[in-house]
Design an enzyme around this catalytic site. Structure first.
Site, short mmCIF file in Angstrom:
data_model
loop_
_atom_site.label_atom_id
_atom_site.label_comp_id
_atom_site.label_asym_id
_atom_site.label_seq_id
_atom_site.Cartn_x
_atom_site.Cartn_y
_atom_site.Cartn_z
CG ASP A 62 -1.83 1.12 1.35
OD1 ASP A 62 -1.55 2.19 0.76
OD2 ASP A 62 -2.88 0.96 2.01
CB VAL A 63 1.65 3.88 -2.54
CG1 VAL A 63 2.14 2.97 -3.65
CG2 VAL A 63 0.25 4.42 -2.81
CG LEU A 79 0.18 4.88 -13.38
CD1 LEU A 79 1.71 4.96 -13.42
CD2 LEU A 79 -0.29 3.95 -14.49
CE1 TYR A 151 -8.86 9.34 -9.71
CE2 TYR A 151 -10.10 10.71 -11.23
CZ TYR A 151 -9.10 9.78 -11.00
OH TYR A 151 -8.35 9.30 -12.05
NE ARG A 192 -12.28 3.17 -15.46
CZ ARG A 192 -10.98 3.16 -15.17
NH1 ARG A 192 -10.24 4.22 -15.37
NH2 ARG A 192 -10.41 2.09 -14.67
N1 LIG Z 1 -8.19 4.87 -17.01
C1 LIG Z 1 -8.43 6.14 -17.22
O1 LIG Z 1 -9.21 6.49 -18.12
C2 LIG Z 1 -7.71 7.19 -16.41
C3 LIG Z 1 -8.02 8.54 -16.65
C4 LIG Z 1 -7.37 9.51 -15.90
C5 LIG Z 1 -6.41 9.16 -14.98
N2 LIG Z 1 -6.12 7.86 -14.75
C6 LIG Z 1 -5.13 7.55 -13.73
O2 LIG Z 1 -4.28 6.49 -14.13
C7 LIG Z 1 -3.96 5.67 -13.01
C8 LIG Z 1 -4.33 4.23 -13.30
O3 LIG Z 1 -5.73 4.14 -13.55
P1 LIG Z 1 -6.42 2.78 -14.01
O4 LIG Z 1 -7.51 3.14 -14.93
O5 LIG Z 1 -5.39 1.82 -14.43
O6 LIG Z 1 -7.11 2.33 -12.64
P2 LIG Z 1 -7.04 0.92 -11.87
O7 LIG Z 1 -8.00 1.00 -10.72
O8 LIG Z 1 -7.20 -0.18 -12.84
O9 LIG Z 1 -5.55 0.93 -11.33
C9 LIG Z 1 -5.15 1.60 -10.18
C10 LIG Z 1 -4.32 0.63 -9.35
O10 LIG Z 1 -3.87 1.30 -8.16
C11 LIG Z 1 -3.96 0.38 -7.09
N3 LIG Z 1 -4.02 1.14 -5.84
C12 LIG Z 1 -5.01 1.95 -5.39
N4 LIG Z 1 -4.68 2.46 -4.20
C13 LIG Z 1 -3.46 1.95 -3.89
C14 LIG Z 1 -2.59 2.10 -2.78
N5 LIG Z 1 -2.91 2.87 -1.73
N6 LIG Z 1 -1.42 1.43 -2.78
C15 LIG Z 1 -1.08 0.64 -3.83
N7 LIG Z 1 -1.86 0.46 -4.90
C16 LIG Z 1 -3.04 1.12 -4.92
C17 LIG Z 1 -5.20 -0.43 -7.39
O11 LIG Z 1 -5.25 -1.66 -6.70
C18 LIG Z 1 -5.11 -0.60 -8.89
O12 LIG Z 1 -4.42 -1.76 -9.26
C19 LIG Z 1 -4.71 6.24 -11.81
O13 LIG Z 1 -3.83 7.05 -11.06
C20 LIG Z 1 -5.79 7.08 -12.45
O14 LIG Z 1 -6.16 8.14 -11.61
C21 LIG Z 1 -6.78 6.86 -15.43
#
Ligand SMILES: NC(=O)c1ccc[n+]([C@@H]2O[C@H](COP(=O)([O-])OP(=O)(O)OC[C@H]3O[C@@H](n4cnc5c(N)ncnc54)[C@H](O)[C@@H]3O)[C@@H](O)[C@H]2O)c1
Length: 317
Positions: A62-63, A79, A151, A192
């Site tokens: 957990d980050v 990320l 968020y 989404r």
């Molecule tokens: N997918 C999109 O369209 C989109 C758009 C804008 C921004 N983002 C950003 O890109 C990044 C990845 O998004 P995604 O779509 O892959 O989402 P996702 O939920 O698939 O991936 C996020 C990952 O972060 C992990 N995570 C969450 N909290 C954590 C913590 N405290 N410690 C360790 N791991 C943790 C989750 O378990 C997950 O595997 C995010 O930061 C998101 O805000 C994504």
């Protein structure tokens, strides 16, 4: 140059949708990757194909908690954060923590390692924008106490923290403002619009359109996004850069496209618009074009076909 040697990189959120594709790409480039994830919203299934890869290591972490690093690291790509509306509405406190404490810990790790840092930020920083399309210079129109604020504000704070580390410690940082991205390994049930429509279409259920469907979105295929993130990582740009697909369509048009591509006979069903749902969303990617020579290449139909194949296949569960 920095990128020419094999690098040791940390990817937080590695078991997530974009994070897992980013790990694949970094490994393809010959780098060594340590993936951190607490599996809050991600899944180890997204990394199953990397099992046994000597250049990849997964650490369940957990980050927001302290992390003891053994060995050198050249770059931290942060990320980790719940990202879909369903996920962050279910986990508002964890989302704020990931953006604040989590980002701080990842920045500290970067500073101690004399490494560089990339933040995955979001178009949600622009809120429900009054400027269209959104350039990076637009400061946004965010409701700080609305349901999405956990968020939006977490990411805005994460950007501010990243810039403060850059200003205070001279840390080399990059900030990617990611717009809607789609592709294989998204969760069908994450709320989404792409997986939601695909899920409904593939089940033969009505496609739910909120409001009258005139709100617009733009969708970037994940391989294009990963290319943009990689180019940004190799760049010297310290201020935010939009990454996304500027070709915009209404949600209603998009629903029709999904119906056609999946061949479903599902009808479209209209439901009330959720609070603070942005009406228009489209990136101005002039900066990414100019600085990174980047723009999306995968046509929507091709990306959707690949995504539909994934959701039809066994990997989708
Ligand atoms: N997918 C999109 O369209 C989109 C758009 C804008 C921004 N983002 C950003 O890109 C990044 C990845 O998004 P995604 O779509 O892959 O989402 P996702 O939920 O698939 O991936 C996020 C990952 O972060 C992990 N995570 C969450 N909290 C954590 C913590 N405290 N410690 C360790 N791991 C943790 C989750 O378990 C997950 O595997 C995010 O930061 C998101 O805000 C994504």
């Amino acid at each position: 140059m920095w990128a020419e040697v094999p690098l040791r990189l940390i990817v937080s959120g590695a078991a997530g949708f974009i994070g897992s594709h980013l790990c694949d790409r970094l490994l393809e480039e010959g780098h060594t990757v340590m993936g951190l994830d607490n599996l809050l919203t991600g899944s180890l299934a997204n990394l199953a194909h990397l099992e046994g890869n000597p250049h990849f290591r997964f650490v369940r972490h957990d980050v927001t908690q302290p992390f003891e690093l053994d060995g050198r690291v050249d770059g931290v790509l942060h990320l980790a954060s719940p990202a879909s509306p369903k996920d962050y509405l279910r986990h508002p406190l964890e989302t704020l923590e990931a953006g604040s404490t989590g980002t701080r810990r990842m920045l500290e790790l970067t500073r101690q390692s004399k490494a560089r840092f990339l933040l995955a930020s979001t178009s949600e920083c622009y809120g429900d924008p009054l400027v269209h399309p959104q350039p990076e210079t637009y400061w946004g129109h965010v409701n700080p106490v609305g349901p999405r604020s956990c968020y939006d504000e977490a990411k805005r704070f994460a950007e501010a923290l990243t810039m403060a580390y850059h200003g205070t410690h001279g840390l080399p940082v990059n900030i990617a403002r990611i717009f809607n991205t789609y592709g294989p390994r998204m969760k069908l049930e994450d709320g989404r619009v792409v997986p939601a429509f695909l899920d409904q279409a593939l089940r033969g259920e009505p496609l739910t359109v909120f409001g009258d469907g005139s709100q617009t979105r733009s969708f970037c295929y994940v391989s294009d996004m990963v290319e943009g993130l990689y180019r940004l990582l190799l760049s010297d740009e310290r201020y935010p850069v939009n990454l996304g697909n500027p070709s915009e369509m209404t949600i209603l048009e998009f629903a029709e496209r999904i119906r056609r591509l999946t061949g479903t006979s599902s009808p479209i069903e209209f439901q009330p618009l959720p609070e603070d749902d942005p009406k228009q969303r489209r990136p101005d990617i002039s900066k990414a074009r100019r600085l990174l020579g980047w723009e999306p290449r995968v046509p929507l139909e091709d990306g959707l076909r690949l995504t539909i194949d994934y959701f039809r296949g066994p990997a989708a569960g």
